[in-house]
Design an enzyme around this catalytic site. Structure first.
Site, PDB file in Angstrom:
ATOM      1  N   CYS A  71       6.645 110.365  77.150  1.00 53.68           N
ATOM      2  CA  CYS A  71       7.933 111.041  77.007  1.00 53.68           C
ATOM      3  C   CYS A  71       9.033 109.990  77.092  1.00 53.68           C
ATOM      4  O   CYS A  71       8.764 108.850  77.471  1.00 53.68           O
ATOM      5  CB  CYS A  71       8.105 112.128  78.077  1.00 53.68           C
ATOM      6  SG  CYS A  71       8.241 111.520  79.771  1.00 53.68           S
ATOM      7  N   PRO A  72      10.273 110.315  76.734  1.00 55.06           N
ATOM      8  CA  PRO A  72      11.326 109.297  76.676  1.00 55.06           C
ATOM      9  C   PRO A  72      11.526 108.510  77.957  1.00 55.06           C
ATOM     10  O   PRO A  72      11.705 107.300  77.920  1.00 55.06           O
ATOM     11  CB  PRO A  72      12.576 110.109  76.306  1.00 55.06           C
ATOM     12  CG  PRO A  72      12.049 111.250  75.513  1.00 55.06           C
ATOM     13  CD  PRO A  72      10.738 111.602  76.173  1.00 55.06           C
TER      14      PRO A  72
END
Length: 580
Positions: free
Chosen positions: A126-127
């Site tokens: 995820c970011p």
């Protein structure tokens, strides 16, 4: 390998449950055992045990004090431990389970690696690489065990890849699942059936995602990809991608440059004052730190942002044109806005060139090393020099001057907006949009939005923790029990710590969180507090000069937390049978 059954009955403590499951799995692997884990929380059941497994169970470890539905285990011997005990010493928990398990008990479960099961490998990311990365991995592992498949998951989190997949595992896999909210390197999977998804399907319904991947996966990159020449995966259509995902990939790779550069500049100012970078101080430690942070770290911020936006779109052939375009944007004073534009021009331009330029097979190898970098760089460079560079530079100069000149009501409104966005979906698109905007402005030496965004992001978990301690009759026993964990996550600027509470009662909880964060952001902006690092939470306050107007900044956090707690008290109804 001996196998055991574990049920984690967490109630509201879903975050701690996921951490406990991962700790138990690692401890069991180290001890030469395997564990089949079911997580039961107020958000649902993750990795539900199949009936044949529960009926044949001889020994079961029950973790937590919520309902574990133990009746389904019949006469099985139950070992009860608290969540805290497992988190404190997972190895001891595995040892206690092993001591109660007879040697024959391994027949009670069927290892998913059996000859009849599918072999699946996966990557989750995820970011920010903190919460969703590991929750998605947990969801996939539990789903594979439920379906009787062998699963290996590589997590690409904030500290890099963990449990990296081996070449042998990739070769033996029937399908590759990429459950990620940002782009990951797919070069290893040439010729494999590959399916792409976000992290949420893996968290919410892992079995359905696995079945969909087995049914719909497409072959990636051909049998023998040539150094990324066929970089665009045929499986890309399996999951919705778009500008947001590409932008978040760029932001994710840019963050380390922002953190390193910003903190080194702050240390330089702490040691040598605000003029530490002047030539008069050349040769001093403070001057050297400033050169490393400002002239190296910050110089690479915009190229990294643009390069990895392009990489997310066009894979490896997009990196060089994207980074060069980002550097051109930085040299034209177009800043992060120019970097974003350069990244998208480079990415989509290289992807189009890769798609439409057809060469004989024996010349195909020239595309990724010669044709695509040269033509892509020419395209983005000329576009920035003659079309987008100056207008974007003028826009950024106006935006910078406006933000620096903000006083009174203007600063108040921006602080309210950024603060409310940070709490609205707690790690979702709205939150990330506010965070990306604030982080990007650091490259233009505008630090007040970053301060407002971080204090607003810390407020929701801390406000909930305070409310559970002060207004006890508004929360269940399980909610109060997980308040400490939520508070720690808040101190570390992990807004997702508030998600379990918001999920239980969103219509009352989310407005309270938005109000508190908006107040915190408004106070921070009005006070002119500046933050030179994009992350770190309360711990970054200990670094000299990382935060300006420190007392006002702490006041903003305290007021925001108190407002959140009071709003929760006013909006939430008392919980039945709970004494305040």
């Amino acid at each position: 390998m001996s196998s055991s059954i574990v049920v984690i009955a967490a109630g509201e403590r879903s975050t701690e449950a996921v951490l406990a499951a991962e700790a138990l799995r690692r401890a069991a692997t180290a001890a030469g055992r395997s564990v089949t884990i079911e997580i039961r929380s107020d958000q649902g059941v993750l990795g539900a045990l199949p009936t044949e497994l529960t009926n044949g169970a001889a020994h079961v470890l029950i973790v937590g004090d919520a309902d574990a539905d133990t009746a389904r285990f019949g006469d099985a011997q139950l070992l009860h431990l608290s969540l805290g005990a497992v988190l404190d010493d997972p190895a001891a928990a595995v040892s206690q389970l092993a001591a109660t398990t007879a040697p024959a008990s391994t027949s009670a479960t069927t290892d998913a690696s059996g000859a009849g099961g599918k072999r699946i490998v996966a990557i989750t990311s995820c970011p920010t690489g903190i919460a969703h990365t590991f929750m998605a991995a947990e969801g996939l592992q539990q789903a594979a065990k439920k379906l009787g498949y062998q699963m290996r998951v590589e997590t690409q989190g904030s500290v890099g890849a963990q449990d990296a997949l081996t070449d042998e595992e990739i070769r033996a896999a029937d399908v590759v699942i990429i459950a990620a909210d940002r782009e990951v390197d797919l070069a290893r999977f040439g010729g494999k059936r590959l399916f792409k998804s976000g992290t949420k399907p893996a968290i919410n319904d892992g079995p359905a995602l696995i079945q969909k991947a087995l049914a719909e996966a497409g072959v990636h990159g051909g049998a023998a990809p040539v150094a990324g020449a066929n970089a665009t995966s045929d499986a890309k259509g399996n999951a919705r991608t778009g500008a947001y995902k590409h932008l978040m990939t760029g932001v994710s790779f840019m963050l380390p440059f922002v953190t390193a550069g910003g903190l080194l500049i702050a240390l330089a100012f702490a040691l040598g004052g605000i003029y530490a970078g002047d030539d008069a101080h050349q040769g001093t430690l403070a001057w050297s730190l400033f050169q490393i942070g400002a002239k190296a770290g910050f110089t690479l911020m915009v190229p990294a942002l643009a390069g990895y936006i392009a990489y997310s779109i066009a894979d490896r052939p997009g990196i060089a044109p994207g980074m060069i375009g980002g550097l051109v944007a930085a040299n034209l004073n177009a800043g992060f806005l120019g970097g974003i534009i350069a990244g998208f021009i480079a990415g989509y331009g290289v992807a189009a060139l890769n798609r439409y330029i057809k060469l004989p097979r024996n010349l195909e190898g020239l595309k990724p090393v010669l044709i695509l970098p040269v033509l892509g760089t020419l395209l983005v460079g000329l576009a920035m020099m003659y079309v987008f560079g100056q207008p974007v530079a003028d826009l950024l100069a106006w935006l910078t001057a406006w933000l620096r000149g903000m006083q009174g009501s203007s600063a108040l409104l921006l602080g309210l907006l950024l603060g409310g966005m940070m709490a609205f979906d707690m790690g979702g698109p709205v939150n990330k949009a506010a965070y990306a905007f604030s982080t990007g402005l650091i490259a233009s030496q505008v630090y007040t939005p970053m301060a407002a965004a971080m204090v607003a992001g810390m407020t929701p978990p801390l406000g909930i923790a305070l409310a559970t301690w002060v207004f006890r009759n508004r929360f269940t026993v399980e909610e109060r029990g997980s308040a400490t964990a939520a508070g720690v996550l808040g101190l570390a600027f992990v807004t997702e710590g508030a998600i379990p509470y918001a999920a239980r009662d969103p219509l009352r909880t989310i407005p309270a969180l938005v109000i508190g964060s908006a107040v915190a952001g408004a106070i921070s902006m009005t006070a002119g507090a500046e933050l030179k690092a994009p992350h770190g939470g309360i711990f970054v306050l200990l670094i000299p000069n990382a935060v300006t107007h420190l007392l006002n900044y702490v006041l903003a956090l305290v007021v925001g937390v108190v407002v959140t707690a009071v709003a929760l008290r006013l909006l939430k109804k008392p919980v039945a049978d709970v004494i305040a």
